[in-house]
Design an enzyme around this catalytic site. Structure first.
Site, PDB file in Angstrom:
ATOM      1  N   HIS A 157       0.827  -1.209   0.000  1.00 23.31           N
ATOM      2  CA  HIS A 157       0.000   0.000   0.000  1.00 23.31           C
ATOM      3  C   HIS A 157       0.863   1.261   0.000  1.00 23.31           C
ATOM      4  CE1 HIS A 157      -3.152   2.614   2.231  1.00 23.31           C
ATOM      5  NE2 HIS A 157      -3.561   2.465   0.986  1.00 23.31           N
ATOM      6  N   HIS A 170      -1.557  11.225  -1.905  1.00 23.58           N
ATOM      7  CA  HIS A 170      -2.863  10.712  -1.521  1.00 23.58           C
ATOM      8  C   HIS A 170      -3.860  11.824  -1.218  1.00 23.58           C
ATOM      9  CE1 HIS A 170      -5.925   9.342   1.373  1.00 23.58           C
ATOM     10  NE2 HIS A 170      -5.945   8.252   0.629  1.00 23.58           N
ATOM     11  N   ASP A 179      -1.109   6.542  -5.369  1.00 24.05           N
ATOM     12  CA  ASP A 179      -2.153   7.525  -5.660  1.00 24.05           C
ATOM     13  C   ASP A 179      -1.602   8.585  -6.613  1.00 24.05           C
ATOM     14  OD1 ASP A 179      -4.179   6.660  -3.501  1.00 24.05           O
ATOM     15  OD2 ASP A 179      -2.337   6.938  -2.361  1.00 24.05           O
TER      16      ASP A 179
END
Length: 252
Positions: free
Chosen positions: A18, A60, A47
């Site tokens: 992640h 993000h 992101d």
């Protein structure tokens, strides 16, 4: 190959780091990707959003304040300003000076090491279509010579995925969900998505079966506990996104 053909040929590793390496390094930086690789990971989630002058970069939040020494809405700054920010010191002194990377730089890094990428399209509000188009255009160009590692494009925003589909329909897409809102399956089909990416708590035997019957791959975020990981593996999920690259060996 069109996006709708891809579920029968799923190339991606099950375990996905992640934002690069979760919380062990500053998220969405090349330092995080390097640290994830040190733990054996070969696929990363990140992101992507647009600068004011159209550069696709990794971040993000809508604002700069949490993960850089800048402030304000990130998408309102040009890349010349964003590129000078410190995106590492907020995490720890060891990463001071780490820069925000462009998606182009991340693409080069992944290709050099033979890694895969899940790009979450994270638009500044009001730029959903434009951001989806820009991310898809860059991804299509960057991975044109490496089709075996074509990135998976995902978003919570259907308009962002619509922009991606219009620009590069050959790239696989996934709809991100934090709840089972009415009409999600119809939207996923209209966007020719190949995957659904859910909060891990949303998956159970019935929802996994429904997604599979619809021809969709199943992925979950953000899985940081053994019990949750085992539950999802028992369901046979295709992808598990985790911060805990130190806890879950990606070969399990």
């Amino acid at each position: 190959m069109i996006a709708g053909d891809r579920p029968g040929n799923w190339p991606y590793p099950r375990w996905i780091a992640h934002r690069g390496a979760g919380k062990l390094a500053p998220e969405n930086t090349l330092a995080a990707f390097r640290l994830g690789a040190e733990h054996g990971y070969r696929m990363y989630e990140c992101d992507a959003k647009l600068s004011a002058d159209g550069v696709v970069f990794l971040l993000h939040d809508a604002t700069l304040d949490r993960t850089t020494n800048g402030s304000g809405i990130a998408g309102e700054h040009d890349w010349a300003t964003l590129s000078q920010l410190d995106a590492g010191r907020w995490h720890s002194h060891a990463f001071a000076g780490e820069a925000l990377p462009t998606l182009a730089a991340v693409a080069r890094h992944c290709q050099a090491h033979g890694h895969w990428l899940n790009i979450e399209i994270k638009p500044t509000p009001g730029t959903e279509l434009a951001t989806g188009r820009a991310v898809a255009q860059l991804a299509a160009q960057a991975w044109a010579r490496d089709p075996e590692r074509t990135p998976l494009l995902t978003s919570f925003q259907p308009d962002a995925l619509r922009g991606a589909k219009e620009t590069a329909p050959q790239l696989p897409r996934g709809l991100l969900l934090d709840t089972w809102w009415d009409g999600w399956l119809g939207v996923a089909h209209s966007l020719e998505c190949v995957a659904i990416v859910c909060n891990h708590a949303l998956w159970d035997a019935a929802t996994v079966a429904r997604a599979r019957e619809a021809g969709l791959r199943t992925l979950a975020y953000t899985v940081n506990d053994e019990w949750a990981a085992q539950r999802l593996m028992d369901f046979g999920l295709d992808g598990i996104i985790t911060d805990r690259v130190d806890l879950f060996p990606p070969g399990r």
